[in-house]
Design a protein around this motif. Structure first.
Motif, short mmCIF file in Angstrom:
data_model
loop_
_atom_site.label_atom_id
_atom_site.label_comp_id
_atom_site.label_asym_id
_atom_site.label_seq_id
_atom_site.Cartn_x
_atom_site.Cartn_y
_atom_site.Cartn_z
N ASN A 81 78.49 3.03 73.75
CA ASN A 81 78.23 2.21 72.73
C ASN A 81 78.13 2.79 71.24
O ASN A 81 77.17 3.58 71.01
N THR A 82 79.19 2.60 70.60
CA THR A 82 79.45 3.46 69.20
C THR A 82 78.66 2.82 68.24
O THR A 82 78.74 3.27 67.05
N TYR A 83 77.78 1.70 68.38
CA TYR A 83 77.01 1.28 67.42
C TYR A 83 75.67 1.77 67.57
O TYR A 83 75.02 1.91 66.49
N LYS A 84 75.37 2.40 68.56
CA LYS A 84 74.01 2.97 68.83
C LYS A 84 74.11 4.49 68.68
O LYS A 84 73.40 5.06 68.37
N TYR A 85 75.21 5.13 69.18
CA TYR A 85 75.37 6.65 69.10
C TYR A 85 76.70 6.93 68.18
O TYR A 85 77.82 6.53 68.62
N PRO A 86 76.43 8.04 67.47
CA PRO A 86 77.50 8.55 66.48
C PRO A 86 78.58 9.20 67.36
O PRO A 86 78.11 9.76 68.50
N GLY A 87 79.86 9.44 66.86
CA GLY A 87 80.87 10.18 67.34
C GLY A 87 81.40 9.28 68.37
O GLY A 87 81.24 7.90 68.54
N LEU A 88 82.31 10.13 69.15
CA LEU A 88 83.15 9.22 70.20
C LEU A 88 82.43 8.85 71.30
O LEU A 88 81.34 9.52 71.69
N PRO A 89 82.66 8.01 72.01
CA PRO A 89 81.80 7.72 73.25
C PRO A 89 82.14 8.85 74.32
O PRO A 89 83.09 9.39 74.09
N ILE A 90 81.61 8.79 75.51
CA ILE A 90 81.78 9.80 76.42
C ILE A 90 83.12 9.93 77.12
O ILE A 90 83.55 10.85 77.83
N GLY A 91 84.08 8.79 76.98
CA GLY A 91 85.19 8.64 77.51
C GLY A 91 85.93 7.43 77.21
O GLY A 91 85.39 6.68 76.60
N PRO A 92 87.24 7.32 77.59
CA PRO A 92 88.02 6.38 77.23
C PRO A 92 87.43 4.82 77.74
O PRO A 92 86.81 4.90 78.64
N VAL A 93 87.64 3.74 76.68
CA VAL A 93 87.20 2.49 77.19
C VAL A 93 88.48 1.41 77.68
O VAL A 93 88.16 0.33 77.88
#
Length: 150
Positions: A81-93
């Protein structure tokens, strides 16, 4: 990705970072000409350590791929969730196409930090949160109508 290994190395990004960013671009862009622009917005936000605020990351995290993401869903706790955590997510969506990979490696420079995609495919780019909020308020109902049709 193999075709772009030299560019990936030059970018000093890890392949999974390029693939992850490309996956977000793939899901956000409806038109090819928007891919590098959206990439540029993401790069601008990353430089400022802002959250990326990408709806497709919330959809992926929740495994709910309906058209519209609700405000309450933006709080869903997931490293995707890129609204909650800065930077890239942990992997591709998603699985990105070649044009999205190119865009992830060659973002279009701009002063934009926000974009809003309309159901008709138009993307509106803005520089400030205030401008972005006005766009969202103006066009938000289009997505609700689009969701009812789907």
């Amino acid at each position: 990705m193999d075709n772009y290994q030299a560019e990936i190395n030059k970018s000093k990004k890890k392949p999974y970072e390029v693939l992850t960013l490309a996956s977000m671009i793939e899901e956000e862009a409806q038109r090819p000409e928007d891919r590098p622009k959206i990439s540029g917005v993401f790069y601008n936000r990353l430089k400022k350590k802002m959250t990326l605020d990408s709806d497709p990351t919330v959809k992926y995290a929740r495994k709910n791929f309906k058209v519209q993401v609700l405000y309450k869903e933006l709080k869903y706790d997931s490293p995707y969730n890129t609204y909650k955590y800065p930077g890239l997510p942990i992997g591709p969506v998603a699985s990105p196409g070649e044009e999205s990979i190119k865009a992830a490696l060659k973002p279009e420079p701009s002063g934009y930090y926000f974009f809003y995609a309309r159901p008709n495919g138009q993307v509106i780019y803005t520089k400030t949160y205030k401008e972005h909020t006005k766009v969202v308020q103006k066009y938000r109902d289009e997505w609700q109508a689009h969701a009812r049709k789907s």
